[in-house]
Motif scaffolding. Structure first.
Motif, short mmCIF file in Angstrom:
data_model
loop_
_atom_site.label_atom_id
_atom_site.label_comp_id
_atom_site.label_asym_id
_atom_site.label_seq_id
_atom_site.Cartn_x
_atom_site.Cartn_y
_atom_site.Cartn_z
N LYS A 53 1.09 3.04 35.93
CA LYS A 53 1.55 4.10 36.82
C LYS A 53 2.49 3.48 37.85
CE LYS A 53 -2.58 3.65 39.76
NZ LYS A 53 -3.77 4.35 40.26
N PRO A 54 3.27 4.31 38.56
CA PRO A 54 4.25 3.74 39.49
C PRO A 54 3.59 2.88 40.57
CG PRO A 54 4.65 6.08 39.13
CD PRO A 54 3.34 5.76 38.50
N SER A 57 7.13 11.00 26.77
CA SER A 57 6.40 9.90 27.39
C SER A 57 5.26 9.50 26.48
CB SER A 57 5.88 10.27 28.77
OG SER A 57 4.99 11.38 28.71
N VAL A 58 5.08 8.19 26.34
CA VAL A 58 4.02 7.63 25.50
C VAL A 58 3.21 6.67 26.37
CG1 VAL A 58 3.48 6.22 23.49
CG2 VAL A 58 5.40 7.83 23.41
N GLY A 59 1.90 6.91 26.42
CA GLY A 59 1.01 6.06 27.19
C GLY A 59 0.32 5.06 26.29
N VAL A 60 0.25 3.83 26.76
CA VAL A 60 -0.41 2.74 26.04
C VAL A 60 -1.68 2.39 26.80
CG1 VAL A 60 -0.17 0.37 25.17
CG2 VAL A 60 1.85 1.88 25.31
N GLY A 61 -2.79 2.21 26.08
CA GLY A 61 -4.03 1.77 26.72
C GLY A 61 -4.44 2.69 27.87
N GLY A 62 -4.62 2.10 29.04
CA GLY A 62 -5.10 2.86 30.20
C GLY A 62 -4.01 3.46 31.05
#
Length: 223
Positions: free
Chosen positions: A133-134, A162-167
């Motif tokens: 996150k920022p 947007s693609v989120g990796v892991g946490g």
């Protein structure tokens, strides 16, 4: 070869499909994550070059972000790429808002050059990959990026993913654009980039203004 100064529009007047990849290379991406991301980028480069029309029409810029935001590859057609993509290393914090604004600035400038040279273009793509996150930037920076994305999506002049990796912070990613964020299955970057290549090929083979149905993401995204 097309460069920052010689854009190659005279030799290649094909309409362009511009893509900016925003790649998180902060410290939390160290190890297997950054290794898999780099391998996925190689897959993207290789696969996009298999199709001649796509290689003439797809233009890709790479932006990495950690404690600094770096344009590691300015816009260039796939055909003009080097054989090996830049290799990213991971360290530092996560200047996500700054990266988003940098990507949007690159697209604005590229569209200006298209108009200047009489080149038509498909709807631009902005593609964010992050596991965080920022950090270390004022909230107004991210707020400005959100507003710019909303304005462009509202005028149908941007495809934002947007693609989120892991946490990754999915609650935050959900606020960035109108398309829900996707969660990467494990480290399936190669499958992700193959999907992206196929999607760019589908767009490149379509007529300007056509709505292109993108393939299913279940090969790389959690359902």
């Amino acid at each position: 070869m097309s460069t920052r100064h010689d854009h190659g529009f005279g030799a290649n007047p094909e309409p362009r499909c511009p893509l900016v990849l925003l790649l998180d290379n902060s410290g939390s991406m160290q190890g297997e994550r950054i290794t898999a991301l780099n391998a996925g980028l190689q897959t993207l480069y290789t696969d996009l070059n298999l199709d001649l029309l796509t290689s003439l029409r797809a233009e890709v810029a790479l932006v990495s972000f950690n404690s600094k935001v770096e344009v590691v590859q300015p816009f260039i057609t796939v055909q003009a790429w080097d054989k090996v993509p830049p290799e990213l290393t991971a360290a530092g914090a996560t200047l996500m808002g700054t990266a988003l604004n940098t990507g949007l600035d690159l697209l604005d400038e590229r569209k200006r050059l298209y108009r200047q040279h009489g080149i038509q273009n498909y709807r631009p793509w902005l593609f964010l990959i992050t596991d965080g996150k920022p950090e270390h930037e004022a909230p107004a920076v991210l707020a400005r990026a959100k507003q710019r994305i909303a304005d462009l999506e509202g005028s149908d002049d941007l495809l934002f993913f947007s693609v989120g990796v892991g946490g990754a912070d999915f609650d935050l990613l959900k606020t960035l654009g109108r398309r829900p964020p996707q969660q990467l299955k494990g480290l399936n970057f190669q499958e992700l980039f193959l999907w992206l290549s196929e999607s760019l090929a589908s767009v490149s083979h379509s007529q300007l203004g056509d709505k292109v149905r993108l393939g299913a993401t279940d090969g790389w995204a959690e359902v």
